[in-house]
Design an enzyme around this catalytic site. Structure first.
Site, PDB file in Angstrom:
ATOM      1  N   GLY A 171       0.943  -2.518   6.274  1.00 48.84           N
ATOM      2  CA  GLY A 171       1.120  -3.757   7.084  1.00 48.84           C
ATOM      3  C   GLY A 171       0.024  -4.428   7.525  1.00 48.84           C
TER       4      GLY A 171
ATOM      5  N   CYS B  85       1.010  -1.302   0.047  1.00 49.82           N
ATOM      6  CA  CYS B  85      -0.149   0.077  -0.030  1.00 49.82           C
ATOM      7  C   CYS B  85       0.951   1.322   0.076  1.00 49.82           C
ATOM      8  CB  CYS B  85      -0.929   0.110   1.260  1.00 49.82           C
ATOM      9  SG  CYS B  85      -1.692  -1.570   1.606  1.00 49.82           S
TER      10      CYS B  85
ATOM     11  N   GLU C 297      15.604 -16.367 -19.385  1.00 45.45           N
ATOM     12  CA  GLU C 297      14.371 -15.641 -19.663  1.00 45.45           C
ATOM     13  C   GLU C 297      14.913 -14.380 -19.738  1.00 45.45           C
ATOM     14  OE1 GLU C 297      11.112 -15.264 -16.869  1.00 45.45           O
ATOM     15  OE2 GLU C 297      12.317 -15.792 -15.197  1.00 45.45           O
TER      16      GLU C 297
HETATM   17  C1  F6R Z   1       9.492 -16.913 -14.524  1.00 45.61           C
HETATM   18  C2  F6R Z   1       8.038 -16.387 -14.467  1.00 45.61           C
HETATM   19  C3  F6R Z   1       6.963 -17.556 -14.922  1.00 45.61           C
HETATM   20  C4  F6R Z   1       6.256 -17.638 -13.960  1.00 45.61           C
HETATM   21  C5  F6R Z   1       4.985 -18.679 -14.600  1.00 45.61           C
HETATM   22  C6  F6R Z   1       3.712 -18.631 -13.561  1.00 45.61           C
HETATM   23  O1  F6R Z   1      10.278 -15.815 -13.993  1.00 45.61           O
HETATM   24  O2  F6R Z   1       7.671 -15.349 -14.075  1.00 45.61           O
HETATM   25  O3  F6R Z   1       7.684 -18.934 -15.129  1.00 45.61           O
HETATM   26  O4  F6R Z   1       6.363 -18.154 -12.832  1.00 45.61           O
HETATM   27  O5  F6R Z   1       4.456 -18.004 -16.041  1.00 45.61           O
HETATM   28  O6  F6R Z   1       3.089 -17.643 -13.487  1.00 45.61           O
HETATM   29  P1  F6R Z   1       2.052 -17.349 -12.043  1.00 45.61           P
HETATM   30  O7  F6R Z   1       3.001 -17.534 -10.848  1.00 45.61           O
HETATM   31  O8  F6R Z   1       1.510 -16.143 -12.189  1.00 45.61           O
HETATM   32  O9  F6R Z   1       1.143 -18.442 -12.079  1.00 45.61           O
END
Ligand code: F6R
Length: 616
Positions: free
Chosen positions: A103, A2, A498
């Site tokens: 918090g 926040c 990446e």
């Molecule tokens: C790597 C990355 C992706 C996400 C994956 C899942 O740095 O960000 O591999 O971890 O696309 O995304 P969420 O966690 O949003 O389900």
């Protein structure tokens, strides 16, 4: 996370600077927003679920124009849904005390019950409202001195907070104070008044000389002065710091990229995830919801983790934690595979989805399939109100705040902390861990934040930057780890590829001899994770094998022999095996970041990638 702003001006109109301040904190993410001012001797509040533009529509009637003192807040919902009623500021029953807060108030439930028993009626589900009533309750005995009343109120509060309080007494006198215990808070004196904010960015339009509050301190603002006192009420003298950021740095809080900023936020993320959940007295972990009670957890036979990418790596760490600490078998599956595979029903009784966004299409589909197969669903997630959290039977919010860099860093650390807390609760509920054992593990968790802070110290980060600069032209890297650090090898490789587009592969170190060793040559070496655990001798021989083939070796960990043997050593602070993944991943995140920086890559928006993969 926040945002808090506040101002006490000599004249003019405070609203534009409150709204401008909130806009500068917009990058932190929020789901509701509000302001409170004193107009014609009375407190007036406007707040809305939604965006700043929604609030501005309400303010357009000009009813609050021309006031000199006010506070504002942008909220990322944690206690209670993102509604108008839960948006800050919150006031006491008399409407004379107004509070905004970042918090968590850990003993919110107990305080609320006490206040209700004394006749207080609450109008929101937030923990913040407790503060408004508490401060109001102490005003009379503090002789109307707001700072004193706040200090007395805070003596009853357990938690992690930054707050600003506005008070208008019956005689028409206005007071503005703020206090910090955990999350950041700063103040500054401009030419036309004084300002407070949770982030110096919101102060910079008024002054570049900013005073950062320390834990336990309270600042009293008047249009001409700022007075700082400590926990005991003694005056504190401290020089303001001169900030020389440019406006374009604003969104990233002065960091060159969101990814770097988010890496540096990790100590705070750890604290937020743990706060209110670690019960040292009872030697237990408190997780919200019936699902996490002893009886329900005792009936869990097998867990199935479903996730993608970095979140899947956190799931693999969870497997080691839950199997090691609670003795329950855990399967971990790529959500994209699970959703199309023929899965025998009742393989697991509970499926756990792990996700930063809570909106990843594959993960949602896999969880729905698990539900059809008879599993109950738990979400470990960063986004309250996301589809995953709404559809799950129970959830553990990691509270890392919005993650903007595409490469996930702080959410990953938050996921592991949440997994650790879950494993401890499970172990305690099922009797595999005693209260004493949980207390010991929680003690380690308390040390973790400081250990991550130490890893992020300037000289260490500079050291990793030099290392990355030297190795940025390598053809690629093998990342090797064993046991609970094997998922960290996978994560280190994913991070590097990446954002830097360098080839990288993560392997369990024992697999090196079964194929990947053939790749080793002088411009393809290994990053080896070497905590001092039961298999460190074997990791040592991995290092020798890579070196014998001319490959450069970077060793990250604590084992002195491995660190000595490697070409480059990145020593991390000592911590028990179960939390070592967090300390090992931080240098890998920084290494990837600086390799990508050196290679001129678009770090926050790597090519071909999206932050949230909501389609297949
Ligand atoms: C790597 C990355 C992706 C996400 C994956 C899942 O740095 O960000 O591999 O971890 O696309 O995304 P969420 O966690 O949003 O389900």
């Amino acid at each position: 996370m926040c945002g808090i702003v506040g101002a006490y001006q000599r004249g003019g109109d405070v609203l534009p600077s409150l709204v401008e301040g909130l806009r500068m904190l917009e990058y932190r993410g929020y789901d509701s927003v509000g302001v409170g001012v004193i107009v014609d001797g009375a407190i007036a509040v406007r707040r809305r679920a939604g965006r700043i533009a929604d609030l501005e529509k309400v303010l357009a009637d000009g009813a609050l124009a021309g006031c000199r003192i006010g506070i504002g807040h942008s909220r990322w919902a944690t206690h209670g849904a993102p509604t108008d009623a839960n948006a800050h500021p919150h006031s006491d029953a008399s409407g004379r005390v107004l509070v905004v807060h970042n918090g968590i108030i850990e003993n919110d439930k107990d305080l609320r019950a006490e206040l209700e028993a004394a006749g207080t009626t609450f109008t929101s589900e937030t923990d913040t409202e407790v503060l408004a009533h508490l401060v109001a309750a102490h005003l009379a005995e503090a002789g109307g001195d707001l700072a004193k009343a706040l200090r007395r109120a805070l003596a009853k509060v357990r938690g992690y907070y930054a707050i600003a309080v506005l008070h208008q007494d019956a005689s028409g006198e206005a007071q503005l104070v703020c206090a910090r215990e955990g999350p950041p808070l700063c103040v500054g004196a401009g030419t036309d008044g004084t300002y407070l904010a949770s982030d110096s960015l919101a102060i910079l339009p008024h002054t570049r000389d900013v005073l950062f509050l320390e834990d336990g301190e309270i600042a009293v603002l008047t249009p001409d002065s700022i007075r700082l006192t400590n926990r005991e009420g003694e005056e504190v003298e401290r020089e303001a710091q001169h900030i020389d950021w440019d406006a374009e740095d604003a969104d990233r809080g002065g960091f060159e990229h969101f990814m770097l900023k988010e890496i540096h936020e990790q100590p705070e993320v750890i604290a937020r995830c743990v706060q209110g959940r670690a019960d040292l007295e009872a030697g237990d972990v408190r997780l919200d919801g019936e699902f996490f009670g002893d009886e329900r957890l005792r009936s869990v036979e097998r867990l199935e983790v479903l996730a993608c990418g970095t979140a899947l790596h956190a799931g693999l760490v969870l497997k080691y934690l839950v199997e090691g600490l609670a003795g329950i078998p855990v399967d971990v599956d790529f959500a994209s595979e699970y959703r199309y595979r023929r899965v025998p029903s009742a393989r697991a009784t509970v499926a756990i989805g792990i996700s930063q966004s809570g909106e990843t299409a594959d993960t949602l589909a896999a969880l729905r399939k698990a539900r059809d197969q008879g599993c109950d669903l738990i979400a470990i997630c960063n986004a309250q109100g996301s589809t995953m959290v709404r559809e799950a039977d129970a959830s553990i919010l990691i509270q890392a705040g919005p993650e903007i860099g595409v490469a996930s860093t702080k959410a990953f650390v938050g996921m592991i902390v949440a997994a650790y807390l879950f494993a401890l609760r499970l172990g305690r509920a099922r009797g595999s861990l005693s209260g004493e054992a949980v207390r010991e593990r929680l003690g380690e968790l308390q040390r973790l934040r400081g250990a991550v802070e130490a890893l992020l110290a300037k000289e260490r980060v500079e050291g990793l930057r030099d290392l990355a600069d030297r190795l940025a032209d390598q053809k690629g890297f093998l990342f090797l780890g064993r046991g609970i650090n094997y998922p960290i090898a996978l994560e280190g490789a994913l991070k590097l590829k990446e954002i830097s587009y360098l080839h990288a592969e993560g392997y369990p170190a024992g697999e090196m001899k079964h194929g990947p060793i053939a790749m080793i040559e002088p411009d393809l070496g290994a990053v080896v994770l070497a905590p001092m655990d039961g298999v460190v001798d074997k990791v040592r021989s991995n290092i020798e094998q890579v070196k014998a083939r001319g490959g450069p070796v970077v060793c990250v960990g604590t084992d002195p022999a491995c660190l000595e043997l490697a070409d480059d050593a990145v020593e991390v602070p000592e911590i028990g095996e179960w939390l070592s993944p967090i300390l090992n991943v931080v240098p890998l995140q920084l290494f990837s970041y600086y390799v990508a920086l050196r290679r001129g890559c678009d770090i926050d928006k790597p090519r071909n990638l999206a932050k949230s993969v909501t389609v297949e």
